[in-house]
Write an enzyme that holds these catalytic residues in place. Structure first.
Site, PDB file in Angstrom:
ATOM      1  N   ASP A  30      -2.733   2.659  -1.900  1.00 30.61           N
ATOM      2  CA  ASP A  30      -3.405   1.993  -3.015  1.00 30.61           C
ATOM      3  C   ASP A  30      -3.099   0.495  -3.114  1.00 30.61           C
ATOM      4  O   ASP A  30      -3.394  -0.128  -4.120  1.00 30.61           O
ATOM      5  CB  ASP A  30      -3.100   2.702  -4.348  1.00 30.61           C
ATOM      6  CG  ASP A  30      -1.607   2.915  -4.586  1.00 30.61           C
ATOM      7  OD1 ASP A  30      -0.787   2.082  -4.132  1.00 30.61           O
ATOM      8  OD2 ASP A  30      -1.254   3.917  -5.228  1.00 30.61           O
ATOM      9  N   ARG A  44      -3.611  -4.527  -5.744  1.00 31.15           N
ATOM     10  CA  ARG A  44      -3.356  -3.157  -6.193  1.00 31.15           C
ATOM     11  C   ARG A  44      -4.696  -2.619  -6.677  1.00 31.15           C
ATOM     12  O   ARG A  44      -5.372  -3.230  -7.503  1.00 31.15           O
ATOM     13  CB  ARG A  44      -2.326  -3.172  -7.328  1.00 31.15           C
ATOM     14  CG  ARG A  44      -2.046  -1.806  -7.945  1.00 31.15           C
ATOM     15  CD  ARG A  44      -1.423  -0.857  -6.925  1.00 31.15           C
ATOM     16  NE  ARG A  44      -0.906   0.344  -7.549  1.00 31.15           N
ATOM     17  CZ  ARG A  44      -1.624   1.403  -7.869  1.00 31.15           C
ATOM     18  NH1 ARG A  44      -2.917   1.415  -7.644  1.00 31.15           N
ATOM     19  NH2 ARG A  44      -1.054   2.455  -8.404  1.00 31.15           N
ATOM     20  N   ASP A  49      -3.946   6.241  -7.951  1.00 36.42           N
ATOM     21  CA  ASP A  49      -2.530   6.309  -7.621  1.00 36.42           C
ATOM     22  C   ASP A  49      -2.400   7.277  -6.455  1.00 36.42           C
ATOM     23  O   ASP A  49      -2.889   8.403  -6.522  1.00 36.42           O
ATOM     24  CB  ASP A  49      -1.717   6.794  -8.823  1.00 36.42           C
ATOM     25  CG  ASP A  49      -0.219   6.696  -8.584  1.00 36.42           C
ATOM     26  OD1 ASP A  49       0.223   5.746  -7.912  1.00 36.42           O
ATOM     27  OD2 ASP A  49       0.502   7.583  -9.068  1.00 36.42           O
ATOM     28  N   THR A  50      -1.760   6.814  -5.381  1.00 35.58           N
ATOM     29  CA  THR A  50      -1.530   7.671  -4.223  1.00 35.58           C
ATOM     30  C   THR A  50      -0.060   8.057  -4.176  1.00 35.58           C
ATOM     31  O   THR A  50       0.792   7.351  -4.720  1.00 35.58           O
ATOM     32  CB  THR A  50      -1.927   6.968  -2.908  1.00 35.58           C
ATOM     33  OG1 THR A  50      -1.167   5.766  -2.762  1.00 35.58           O
ATOM     34  CG2 THR A  50      -3.411   6.652  -2.879  1.00 35.58           C
ATOM     35  N   GLU A  52       3.683   8.274  -3.150  1.00 37.22           N
ATOM     36  CA  GLU A  52       4.514   7.177  -2.651  1.00 37.22           C
ATOM     37  C   GLU A  52       4.948   7.368  -1.203  1.00 37.22           C
ATOM     38  O   GLU A  52       5.258   8.476  -0.773  1.00 37.22           O
ATOM     39  CB  GLU A  52       5.774   7.015  -3.521  1.00 37.22           C
ATOM     40  CG  GLU A  52       5.500   6.599  -4.948  1.00 37.22           C
ATOM     41  CD  GLU A  52       4.843   5.238  -5.084  1.00 37.22           C
ATOM     42  OE1 GLU A  52       4.899   4.415  -4.146  1.00 37.22           O
ATOM     43  OE2 GLU A  52       4.255   4.991  -6.145  1.00 37.22           O
ATOM     44  N   ARG A  96       0.467  -8.560  -8.679  1.00 42.51           N
ATOM     45  CA  ARG A  96      -0.526  -8.162  -7.678  1.00 42.51           C
ATOM     46  C   ARG A  96      -1.907  -8.291  -8.315  1.00 42.51           C
ATOM     47  O   ARG A  96      -2.082  -7.935  -9.485  1.00 42.51           O
ATOM     48  CB  ARG A  96      -0.307  -6.715  -7.226  1.00 42.51           C
ATOM     49  CG  ARG A  96       1.052  -6.485  -6.572  1.00 42.51           C
ATOM     50  CD  ARG A  96       1.273  -5.042  -6.232  1.00 42.51           C
ATOM     51  NE  ARG A  96       1.333  -4.210  -7.440  1.00 42.51           N
ATOM     52  CZ  ARG A  96       1.715  -2.933  -7.468  1.00 42.51           C
ATOM     53  NH1 ARG A  96       2.072  -2.324  -6.358  1.00 42.51           N
ATOM     54  NH2 ARG A  96       1.732  -2.257  -8.590  1.00 42.51           N
TER      55      ARG A  96
END
Length: 159
Positions: A30, A44, A49-50, A52, A96
């Site tokens: 992501d 970002r 949300d992927t 980690e 970001r």
């Protein structure tokens, strides 16, 4: 690991865009780096949300490597358009840039990577902060379909 899920087609950016950017590096599923006016900018992706893979002091999560590989295979060296979402602000707490990432296809069409990632089970729809993001209903519908189909992490991780 390409996405077999059919993400919604016929959609186009709704917000302000910055086009013809080359993806310099994929950090994880992501987060990417692009060059904007000579500056190396970390982006970002909004609304996803992927699992980690590179977070300091955190274990690699189930399906994290697959999510990162999907992003790397799809976006490394690709030309993209960033769509900004005024409701989310320009940057996050880590400075970001925040954007939806649209892959510029050879036909001239655009495909939203954020949505493809959710539709393929590589990411979950995620709102950060109190304000819903522009594509939230579309992302949530794609996540529901991916969960129901057991796509990606939803089949691999018991989620």
């Amino acid at each position: 690991a390409s996405s077999t899920a059919a993400a919604e087609t016929g959609i186009a950016p709704r917000g302000r865009t910055i086009s013809d950017l080359e993806v310099e590096r994929v950090i994880d599923g992501d987060t990417i780096k692009v060059l904007i006016d000579g500056d190396d900018v970390t982006v970002r992706m909004i609304g996803i949300d992927t699992p980690e893979t590179v977070k300091p002091d955190s274990p690699v999560e189930c399906f994290g490597p697959e999510a990162s590989d999907f992003a790397k295979e799809t976006l490394t060296g690709a030309t993209v358009t960033l769509e900004l979402d005024e409701s989310q602000g320009a940057t996050d707490q880590y400075d970001r840039a925040l954007a939806y990432v649209w892959l510029e296809l050879p036909t001239g069409a655009l495909r939203m990577f954020n949505l493809d990632s959710v539709a393929g089970g590589f990411a979950e729809a995620r709102q950060y902060g109190p304000t819903p993001y522009a594509w939230k209903p579309v992302f949530e519908a794609a996540e529901s379909a991916a969960r129901a189909a057991g796509a990606g992490q939803w089949g691999a991780c018991g989620g």
